[in-house]
Design a protein around this motif. Structure first.
Motif, PDB file in Angstrom:
ATOM      1  N   UNK A 208     -41.864 -30.201  17.725  1.00  0.00           N
ATOM      2  CA  UNK A 208     -40.821 -31.155  18.100  1.00  0.00           C
ATOM      3  C   UNK A 208     -41.281 -32.059  19.238  1.00  0.00           C
ATOM      4  N   UNK A 209     -42.044 -31.501  20.161  1.00  0.00           N
ATOM      5  CA  UNK A 209     -42.557 -32.311  21.267  1.00  0.00           C
ATOM      6  C   UNK A 209     -43.550 -33.354  20.765  1.00  0.00           C
ATOM      7  N   UNK A 210     -44.423 -32.956  19.822  1.00  0.00           N
ATOM      8  CA  UNK A 210     -45.418 -33.881  19.281  1.00  0.00           C
ATOM      9  C   UNK A 210     -44.771 -35.013  18.484  1.00  0.00           C
ATOM     10  N   UNK A 211     -43.668 -34.716  17.812  1.00  0.00           N
ATOM     11  CA  UNK A 211     -43.024 -35.720  16.968  1.00  0.00           C
ATOM     12  C   UNK A 211     -41.938 -36.515  17.692  1.00  0.00           C
ATOM     13  N   UNK A 212     -41.624 -36.132  18.908  1.00  0.00           N
ATOM     14  CA  UNK A 212     -40.489 -36.732  19.619  1.00  0.00           C
ATOM     15  C   UNK A 212     -40.674 -38.226  19.856  1.00  0.00           C
ATOM     16  N   UNK A 213     -41.891 -38.656  20.158  1.00  0.00           N
ATOM     17  CA  UNK A 213     -42.104 -40.061  20.491  1.00  0.00           C
ATOM     18  C   UNK A 213     -41.833 -40.969  19.297  1.00  0.00           C
ATOM     19  N   UNK A 214     -42.214 -40.526  18.100  1.00  0.00           N
ATOM     20  CA  UNK A 214     -42.076 -41.363  16.910  1.00  0.00           C
ATOM     21  C   UNK A 214     -40.695 -41.263  16.268  1.00  0.00           C
ATOM     22  N   UNK A 215     -39.961 -40.194  16.559  1.00  0.00           N
ATOM     23  CA  UNK A 215     -38.721 -39.948  15.825  1.00  0.00           C
ATOM     24  C   UNK A 215     -37.630 -41.008  16.050  1.00  0.00           C
ATOM     25  N   UNK A 216     -37.393 -41.471  17.268  1.00  0.00           N
ATOM     26  CA  UNK A 216     -36.327 -42.478  17.436  1.00  0.00           C
ATOM     27  C   UNK A 216     -36.565 -43.743  16.609  1.00  0.00           C
ATOM     28  N   UNK A 217     -37.800 -44.202  16.564  1.00  0.00           N
ATOM     29  CA  UNK A 217     -38.103 -45.406  15.774  1.00  0.00           C
ATOM     30  C   UNK A 217     -37.924 -45.115  14.283  1.00  0.00           C
ATOM     31  N   UNK A 218     -38.368 -43.949  13.859  1.00  0.00           N
ATOM     32  CA  UNK A 218     -38.187 -43.592  12.450  1.00  0.00           C
ATOM     33  C   UNK A 218     -36.701 -43.499  12.110  1.00  0.00           C
ATOM     34  N   UNK A 219     -35.925 -42.862  12.996  1.00  0.00           N
ATOM     35  CA  UNK A 219     -34.476 -42.765  12.771  1.00  0.00           C
ATOM     36  C   UNK A 219     -33.853 -44.150  12.626  1.00  0.00           C
ATOM     37  N   UNK A 220     -34.251 -45.072  13.502  1.00  0.00           N
ATOM     38  CA  UNK A 220     -33.681 -46.415  13.481  1.00  0.00           C
ATOM     39  C   UNK A 220     -34.034 -47.143  12.188  1.00  0.00           C
ATOM     40  N   UNK A 221     -35.255 -46.966  11.708  1.00  0.00           N
ATOM     41  CA  UNK A 221     -35.678 -47.673  10.501  1.00  0.00           C
ATOM     42  C   UNK A 221     -35.001 -47.110   9.258  1.00  0.00           C
ATOM     43  N   UNK A 222     -34.821 -45.793   9.215  1.00  0.00           N
ATOM     44  CA  UNK A 222     -34.109 -45.212   8.076  1.00  0.00           C
ATOM     45  C   UNK A 222     -32.640 -45.622   8.104  1.00  0.00           C
ATOM     46  N   UNK A 223     -32.055 -45.658   9.294  1.00  0.00           N
ATOM     47  CA  UNK A 223     -30.659 -46.081   9.410  1.00  0.00           C
ATOM     48  C   UNK A 223     -30.496 -47.527   8.954  1.00  0.00           C
ATOM     49  N   UNK A 224     -31.433 -48.388   9.344  1.00  0.00           N
ATOM     50  CA  UNK A 224     -31.372 -49.786   8.931  1.00  0.00           C
ATOM     51  C   UNK A 224     -31.532 -49.917   7.421  1.00  0.00           C
ATOM     52  N   UNK A 225     -32.409 -49.102   6.839  1.00  0.00           N
ATOM     53  CA  UNK A 225     -32.595 -49.135   5.386  1.00  0.00           C
ATOM     54  C   UNK A 225     -31.320 -48.722   4.669  1.00  0.00           C
ATOM     55  N   UNK A 226     -30.619 -47.739   5.214  1.00  0.00           N
ATOM     56  CA  UNK A 226     -29.358 -47.295   4.612  1.00  0.00           C
ATOM     57  C   UNK A 226     -28.307 -48.403   4.692  1.00  0.00           C
TER      58      UNK A 226
END
Length: 235
Positions: A208-226
């Motif tokens: 979770x620590x390793x993926x934390x930096x990229x997750x907010x941007x990924x969340x935002x892009x998936x939300x925008x796609x939805x």
């Protein structure tokens, strides 16, 4: 032995694809027999994978033959792929004539962004599972999920299980058993930590620590796609 019905399998290729999401099921599905594997991309240039080597497309979106089986692999590059309209347009076209519409790992989120999972049970990599419902899918925490002609696999190595499940659905369980034996697919992992339910707390925290930096941007892009999907549906 009865003659087998020829099949054409198309895998989407995009930069930073996780190659095992593709090569694992491709190795299995090739053993359906009488099967052609196509690697389809926007252009014919070599496509870099997230493992540091490239895969060579066999066809562009304009050249690709209608597949019987469409499969969308995952990988970090899915973040860009869900925003690339030519990719989404080809996926929709291919899915429209395919007998099976499938994915591995976060490839199901691209199917979702293309409007192809509305009302279907589906899965993906555990870390991004929470995004499925935004695309109208019904999230299911299983390694392989089948719902009518939609078959989705979990993260990365689940692609082999996905492939064998699809082989059984198409050619029968006896053939799938033969394929499994021929591949010596007899997993015995050295560590019992291949899912959040099995991983120890320290390993989970490190991931979770390793993926934390990229997750907010990924969340935002998936939300925008939805949001884009909902807007197109309501237009």
């Amino acid at each position: 032995m009865a003659e087998q019905t020829p099949l054409r399998v198309a895998f989407l290729l995009f930069p930073q694809v996780t190659q095992l999401d593709l090569t694992g099921p491709a190795q299995v599905l090739h053993r359906l027999g009488a099967t052609t594997i196509d690697l389809v991309a926007a252009e014919r240039e070599p496509i870099p994978t997230d493992a540091g080597f490239a895969l060579l497309p066999t066809a562009t979106f304009d050249e690709a033959v209608q597949p019987d089986i469409l499969c969308i692999p995952g990988g970090a590059g899915i973040n860009d792929a869900i925003e690339h309209e030519p990719t989404l347009a080809w996926v929709r076209r291919a899915a429209g004539g395919a007998q099976w519409v499938t994915s591995v790992c976060v490839g199901s989120l691209l199917l979702g962004a293309a409007g192809l999972l509305e009302g279907y049970r589906a899965t993906c990599h555990w870390s991004q599972h929470h995004h499925l419902s935004a695309f109208g899918a019904i999230p299911v925490r299983e390694r392989v999920v089948c719902d009518r002609n939609r078959v989705t696999g979990g993260g990365v190595t689940a692609g082999i299980d996905f492939g064998l499940t699809l082989v059984a659905a198409i050619r029968g369980e006896d053939h799938a058993r033969l394929v499994q034996l021929s591949l010596e697919y007899d997993p015995a992992p050295p560590f019992n930590c291949g899912s959040p339910e099995k991983a120890d707390a320290a390993t989970m925290a490190r991931y979770l620590a390793l993926s934390a930096a990229a997750q907010p941007r990924r969340d935002a892009r998936f939300a925008a796609a939805a949001v884009r999907l909902r807007s197109s549906v309501n237009a």
